[in-house]
Design a protein around this motif. Sequence first.
Motif, PDB file in Angstrom:
ATOM      1  N   THR A 110     -13.057 -48.302  22.929  1.00  0.00           N
ATOM      2  CA  THR A 110     -11.998 -47.303  22.829  1.00  0.00           C
ATOM      3  C   THR A 110     -11.761 -47.059  21.355  1.00  0.00           C
ATOM      4  OG1 THR A 110     -10.321 -49.028  22.828  1.00  0.00           O
ATOM      5  CG2 THR A 110     -10.821 -48.024  24.950  1.00  0.00           C
ATOM      6  N   GLN A 111     -11.369 -45.878  21.016  1.00  0.00           N
ATOM      7  CA  GLN A 111     -11.135 -45.550  19.609  1.00  0.00           C
ATOM      8  C   GLN A 111     -10.036 -46.457  19.052  1.00  0.00           C
ATOM      9  OE1 GLN A 111     -12.969 -43.571  17.842  1.00  0.00           O
ATOM     10  NE2 GLN A 111     -11.778 -43.772  15.963  1.00  0.00           N
ATOM     11  N   PRO A 112     -10.352 -47.258  18.033  1.00  0.00           N
ATOM     12  CA  PRO A 112      -9.318 -48.150  17.507  1.00  0.00           C
ATOM     13  C   PRO A 112      -8.216 -47.371  16.793  1.00  0.00           C
ATOM     14  CG  PRO A 112     -11.339 -48.351  16.233  1.00  0.00           C
ATOM     15  CD  PRO A 112     -11.629 -47.414  17.359  1.00  0.00           C
ATOM     16  N   ARG A 113      -7.009 -47.906  16.853  1.00  0.00           N
ATOM     17  CA  ARG A 113      -5.909 -47.304  16.100  1.00  0.00           C
ATOM     18  C   ARG A 113      -6.097 -47.577  14.627  1.00  0.00           C
ATOM     19  NH1 ARG A 113      -0.810 -49.909  19.122  1.00  0.00           N
ATOM     20  NH2 ARG A 113      -1.706 -51.673  18.028  1.00  0.00           N
ATOM     21  N   LYS A 114      -6.689 -48.724  14.353  1.00  0.00           N
ATOM     22  CA  LYS A 114      -6.775 -49.160  12.972  1.00  0.00           C
ATOM     23  C   LYS A 114      -7.930 -50.135  12.832  1.00  0.00           C
ATOM     24  CE  LYS A 114      -2.609 -49.949  11.231  1.00  0.00           C
ATOM     25  NZ  LYS A 114      -1.394 -50.755  11.046  1.00  0.00           N
ATOM     26  N   LEU A 115      -8.602 -50.090  11.712  1.00  0.00           N
ATOM     27  CA  LEU A 115      -9.629 -51.088  11.421  1.00  0.00           C
ATOM     28  C   LEU A 115      -9.175 -51.906  10.229  1.00  0.00           C
ATOM     29  CD1 LEU A 115     -12.908 -48.984  11.654  1.00  0.00           C
ATOM     30  CD2 LEU A 115     -11.910 -50.464  13.392  1.00  0.00           C
ATOM     31  N   LEU A 116      -9.213 -53.200  10.395  1.00  0.00           N
ATOM     32  CA  LEU A 116      -8.887 -54.078   9.278  1.00  0.00           C
ATOM     33  C   LEU A 116     -10.171 -54.420   8.544  1.00  0.00           C
ATOM     34  CD1 LEU A 116      -6.470 -56.836  10.583  1.00  0.00           C
ATOM     35  CD2 LEU A 116      -5.954 -54.923   9.095  1.00  0.00           C
ATOM     36  N   GLY A 117     -10.291 -53.889   7.361  1.00  0.00           N
ATOM     37  CA  GLY A 117     -11.464 -54.207   6.554  1.00  0.00           C
ATOM     38  C   GLY A 117     -11.033 -54.228   5.106  1.00  0.00           C
ATOM     39  N   ARG A 118     -11.947 -54.571   4.254  1.00  0.00           N
ATOM     40  CA  ARG A 118     -11.563 -54.757   2.859  1.00  0.00           C
ATOM     41  C   ARG A 118     -10.895 -53.527   2.247  1.00  0.00           C
ATOM     42  NH1 ARG A 118     -12.639 -59.482   0.694  1.00  0.00           N
ATOM     43  NH2 ARG A 118     -14.108 -60.752   1.834  1.00  0.00           N
ATOM     44  N   LYS A 119     -11.333 -52.357   2.645  1.00  0.00           N
ATOM     45  CA  LYS A 119     -10.787 -51.152   2.009  1.00  0.00           C
ATOM     46  C   LYS A 119      -9.364 -50.847   2.448  1.00  0.00           C
ATOM     47  CE  LYS A 119     -15.189 -48.897   1.258  1.00  0.00           C
ATOM     48  NZ  LYS A 119     -16.233 -48.558   2.198  1.00  0.00           N
ATOM     49  N   SER A 120      -8.938 -51.443   3.566  1.00  0.00           N
ATOM     50  CA  SER A 120      -7.617 -51.096   4.091  1.00  0.00           C
ATOM     51  C   SER A 120      -6.535 -52.063   3.638  1.00  0.00           C
ATOM     52  CB  SER A 120      -7.658 -51.059   5.620  1.00  0.00           C
ATOM     53  OG  SER A 120      -7.902 -52.356   6.129  1.00  0.00           O
ATOM     54  N   LEU A 121      -6.923 -53.094   2.916  1.00  0.00           N
ATOM     55  CA  LEU A 121      -5.958 -54.137   2.564  1.00  0.00           C
ATOM     56  C   LEU A 121      -5.850 -54.314   1.062  1.00  0.00           C
ATOM     57  CD1 LEU A 121      -7.081 -56.559   5.354  1.00  0.00           C
ATOM     58  CD2 LEU A 121      -4.778 -55.649   5.121  1.00  0.00           C
ATOM     59  N   SER A 122      -4.679 -54.775   0.640  1.00  0.00           N
ATOM     60  CA  SER A 122      -4.463 -55.002  -0.789  1.00  0.00           C
ATOM     61  C   SER A 122      -5.245 -56.214  -1.263  1.00  0.00           C
ATOM     62  CB  SER A 122      -2.970 -55.234  -1.057  1.00  0.00           C
ATOM     63  OG  SER A 122      -2.587 -56.456  -0.453  1.00  0.00           O
ATOM     64  N   ASP A 123      -5.432 -56.310  -2.560  1.00  0.00           N
ATOM     65  CA  ASP A 123      -6.110 -57.477  -3.122  1.00  0.00           C
ATOM     66  C   ASP A 123      -5.334 -58.760  -2.813  1.00  0.00           C
ATOM     67  OD1 ASP A 123      -8.043 -55.840  -4.126  1.00  0.00           O
ATOM     68  OD2 ASP A 123      -7.270 -55.839  -6.172  1.00  0.00           O
ATOM     69  N   ASP A 124      -4.003 -58.657  -2.824  1.00  0.00           N
ATOM     70  CA  ASP A 124      -3.182 -59.824  -2.491  1.00  0.00           C
ATOM     71  C   ASP A 124      -3.477 -60.313  -1.080  1.00  0.00           C
ATOM     72  OD1 ASP A 124      -1.917 -59.908  -4.897  1.00  0.00           O
ATOM     73  OD2 ASP A 124      -0.091 -58.903  -4.201  1.00  0.00           O
ATOM     74  N   ALA A 125      -3.555 -59.362  -0.155  1.00  0.00           N
ATOM     75  CA  ALA A 125      -3.822 -59.727   1.241  1.00  0.00           C
ATOM     76  C   ALA A 125      -5.203 -60.356   1.353  1.00  0.00           C
ATOM     77  CB  ALA A 125      -3.721 -58.490   2.140  1.00  0.00           C
ATOM     78  N   GLU A 126      -6.177 -59.777   0.663  1.00  0.00           N
ATOM     79  CA  GLU A 126      -7.529 -60.334   0.712  1.00  0.00           C
ATOM     80  C   GLU A 126      -7.576 -61.751   0.138  1.00  0.00           C
ATOM     81  OE1 GLU A 126      -9.984 -59.414   2.339  1.00  0.00           O
ATOM     82  OE2 GLU A 126      -9.160 -57.489   2.923  1.00  0.00           O
ATOM     83  N   GLN A 127      -6.885 -61.924  -0.977  1.00  0.00           N
ATOM     84  CA  GLN A 127      -6.881 -63.234  -1.629  1.00  0.00           C
ATOM     85  C   GLN A 127      -6.239 -64.291  -0.717  1.00  0.00           C
ATOM     86  OE1 GLN A 127      -4.114 -63.793  -4.927  1.00  0.00           O
ATOM     87  NE2 GLN A 127      -5.666 -64.915  -6.064  1.00  0.00           N
ATOM     88  N   THR A 128      -5.103 -63.925  -0.127  1.00  0.00           N
ATOM     89  CA  THR A 128      -4.404 -64.878   0.738  1.00  0.00           C
ATOM     90  C   THR A 128      -5.239 -65.208   1.969  1.00  0.00           C
ATOM     91  OG1 THR A 128      -2.343 -63.870   0.000  1.00  0.00           O
ATOM     92  CG2 THR A 128      -2.186 -65.386   1.847  1.00  0.00           C
ATOM     93  N   ALA A 129      -5.869 -64.191   2.553  1.00  0.00           N
ATOM     94  CA  ALA A 129      -6.708 -64.418   3.733  1.00  0.00           C
ATOM     95  C   ALA A 129      -7.892 -65.313   3.383  1.00  0.00           C
ATOM     96  CB  ALA A 129      -7.201 -63.089   4.307  1.00  0.00           C
ATOM     97  N   GLU A 130      -8.456 -65.125   2.201  1.00  0.00           N
ATOM     98  CA  GLU A 130      -9.610 -65.931   1.811  1.00  0.00           C
ATOM     99  C   GLU A 130      -9.204 -67.396   1.623  1.00  0.00           C
ATOM    100  OE1 GLU A 130     -12.363 -64.473   2.223  1.00  0.00           O
ATOM    101  OE2 GLU A 130     -13.534 -66.242   1.683  1.00  0.00           O
ATOM    102  N   ILE A 131      -8.037 -67.614   1.046  1.00  0.00           N
ATOM    103  CA  ILE A 131      -7.557 -68.994   0.862  1.00  0.00           C
ATOM    104  C   ILE A 131      -7.289 -69.639   2.219  1.00  0.00           C
ATOM    105  CG2 ILE A 131      -5.695 -70.443  -0.057  1.00  0.00           C
ATOM    106  CD1 ILE A 131      -5.342 -68.224  -2.256  1.00  0.00           C
ATOM    107  N   LEU A 132      -6.653 -68.888   3.126  1.00  0.00           N
ATOM    108  CA  LEU A 132      -6.362 -69.438   4.455  1.00  0.00           C
ATOM    109  C   LEU A 132      -7.665 -69.713   5.209  1.00  0.00           C
ATOM    110  CD1 LEU A 132      -4.506 -70.301   6.722  1.00  0.00           C
ATOM    111  CD2 LEU A 132      -4.087 -67.891   7.262  1.00  0.00           C
TER     112      LEU A 132
END
Length: 159
Positions: A110-132
């Motif tokens: 089904t057509q997603p409402r949203k895709l979570l990928g690197r381009k859609s998230l802030s650097d802070d979010a990416e950094q925190t996700a990588e640490i977790l």
Amino acid sequence: MSHRDARRAAARANKALILDSEASLESIQNAVETLLGITIIVSAMDIEQHDLSALTADCDDDVKLLYYAPKLSPLHRQQSILHEFSHLLLGHEHTAAGINIGEFSRSFPTQPRKLLGRKSLSDDAEQTAEILADLLADRISSNGRKSPDEPGGLQEAFG
Ligand SMILES: [Zn+2]
């Protein structure tokens, strides 16, 4: 957000995730699903046209489709999946901007409402996700280690 704040946020989320069995990709997925009241469907991307290692499609409030690139090494695949779990644990799907990655989105059931990928998230979010993701990977790799001077064991995580 400082690196220290990112580490703190990741540590908090890691601590909140209580596993009901030995740490593994499966037990972590179960715990994420229970904690967030969602179902996560993990599968390989059926096309190889993006440099993404993994992404999460937000199709429904309760169901997240997590795709990983088919040609990753087992360790890279685990890390990529843990990274996506981390975004969910950290609530990043609520702040991500929607991105459309062309051809790929047509492969969704089904057509997603949203895709979570690197381009859609802030650097802070990416950094925190990588640490977790690293903290979760530590829990998996600490399984079976008995040495008391081995850091990062479950005892320590929940102490
Ligand atoms: Zn990410």
